[in-house]
Design an enzyme around this catalytic site. Structure first.
Site, short mmCIF file in Angstrom:
data_model
loop_
_atom_site.label_atom_id
_atom_site.label_comp_id
_atom_site.label_asym_id
_atom_site.label_seq_id
_atom_site.Cartn_x
_atom_site.Cartn_y
_atom_site.Cartn_z
N ARG A 147 50.21 2.78 -16.07
CA ARG A 147 48.76 2.64 -16.03
C ARG A 147 48.18 3.47 -17.18
NH1 ARG A 147 50.29 3.80 -10.56
NH2 ARG A 147 49.89 2.06 -9.13
N LYS A 171 48.91 7.08 -8.76
CA LYS A 171 47.81 7.13 -7.80
C LYS A 171 48.18 8.04 -6.64
CE LYS A 171 45.55 2.73 -8.73
NZ LYS A 171 45.09 1.44 -8.17
N HIS A 240 46.14 -2.63 -19.38
CA HIS A 240 46.82 -3.14 -18.19
C HIS A 240 47.60 -4.41 -18.49
CE1 HIS A 240 46.62 -0.91 -14.52
NE2 HIS A 240 46.73 -1.99 -13.77
N ARG A 243 51.11 -3.48 -18.95
CA ARG A 243 51.74 -3.19 -17.65
C ARG A 243 52.09 -4.50 -16.93
NH1 ARG A 243 52.07 0.59 -13.28
NH2 ARG A 243 51.15 -0.14 -11.33
N HIS A 266 53.86 1.04 -6.98
CA HIS A 266 53.03 0.39 -5.96
C HIS A 266 53.41 0.92 -4.58
CE1 HIS A 266 52.12 -3.41 -8.56
NE2 HIS A 266 51.29 -2.43 -8.81
N TYR A 275 53.16 -10.82 -8.95
CA TYR A 275 53.96 -11.18 -10.12
C TYR A 275 54.94 -12.31 -9.82
CZ TYR A 275 51.87 -7.00 -12.02
OH TYR A 275 50.96 -6.07 -12.45
#
Length: 296
Positions: A147, A171, A240, A243, A266, A275
């Site tokens: 990210r 995150k 992004h 990514r 994630h 994806y």
């Protein structure tokens, strides 16, 4: 207690216990400020006055203002989280947002670059400081699937040269270790001498600007757009997209969704599953071009 003190308590909880980033906190504040303003206009003075009809009315008012289904879902999520917190601390006795639906948002697939486009993008010339930094930035973006905030937050000590991994703070301040390849290694080795010559003595950031300080997110965004234009990639490149390309190309080659989830950081596999739709589109395109029963 007023709305304000309860909200401040909730934001402190998100920051200290849930470890949300400043960006996520700001999004919660925007969404809840809209809800509180709407409630005060209806002369609500405490949480117990609010029921599901009130929340539905708020959602309808935001929808009339043109907010998308995605934005409305995000606002409802913020309201649910707030009331869950209030109920735990006996400031409310029910969650009025529970079960209130938002208009379904159409699924938008993330934009990606083809392998050829990436080859073209990363083939820009130059061995000066700016070119070496830009190349190292893009090689790590695509090579590790980072990210934007993860990349600009990297420090010199996050690179493990023995294991060829980078320690990434994602995150919720969760850390993961992501491998990088020989192209990224070469680009980093070319950048580091320039960095040493430019960096302030106390600066620990891996990527710095011309003033010797940590590079900003906006600066990286501008540099990517400029390089894409320079190389004739034909798209308005944003971080992004690299990514997304990392995830899509890796999934096409490996079919290992769990591994891609780990590498991307994630929390939920469902986030990574988008994806698989991209992968299917790729396969469908191959079929349309190649299968005798598909060709006209």
């Amino acid at each position: 207690m007023s709305f304000e003190s309860d909200l401040n308590d909730f934001y402190s909880y998100l920051e200290s216990e849930r470890r949300y980033s400043p960006h996520t906190l700001a999004a919660y504040q925007r969404d809840l400020n809209a809800f509180i303003t709407f409630s005060q206009q209806r002369e609500f003075v405490n949480w117990t006055q609010m029921d599901d009809l009130h929340v539905r009315a708020f959602v309808a008012s935001q929808h009339r203002k043109g907010l998308s289904g995605t934005s409305l879902q995000r606002q409802l999520s913020a309201i649910r989280s707030l009331f869950n917190h209030l109920c735990r601390h006996h400031r409310a006795d029910k969650n009025p947002a529970q079960g209130v639906p938002a208009p379904r948002a159409p699924k938008r697939l993330p934009e990606t670059l083809s392998v050829d486009q990436l080859e073209s993008l990363l083939a820009f010339p130059g061995d000066d400081a700016l070119a070496c930094r830009d190349r190292a930035v893009m090689e790590l973006f695509y090579g590790c699937g980072l990210r934007l905030s993860e990349l600009t937050g990297l420090e010199l000590g996050d690179i493990d040269w023995q294991q060829h991994t980078v320690s990434v703070t994602g995150k919720g301040r969760k850390q993961r270790h992501v491998p990088f390849g020989r192209k990224a290694k070469k680009a980093l080795k070319q950048w580091l001498p320039h960095r040493s010559a430019q960096a302030d003595q106390e600066e620990k950031a891996l990527f710095i600007s011309r003033n010797g300080k940590r590079i900003s997110n906006s600066s990286v965004q501008q540099r990517l757009k400029k390089r894409a234009l320079q190389q004739g990639v034909g798209i308005s490149l944003h971080p992004h997209m690299l990514r997304h390309s990392f995830a899509t190309h890796l999934l096409e080659s490996s079919n290992d969704l769990r591994a891609v989830q780990e590498l991307l950081g994630h929390a939920n596999l469902s986030t990574t599953q988008i994806y698989t739709h991209l992968d299917f589109q790729h396969l469908a395109g191959v079929y349309d071009k190649a299968h005798p029963r598909s060709r006209k």
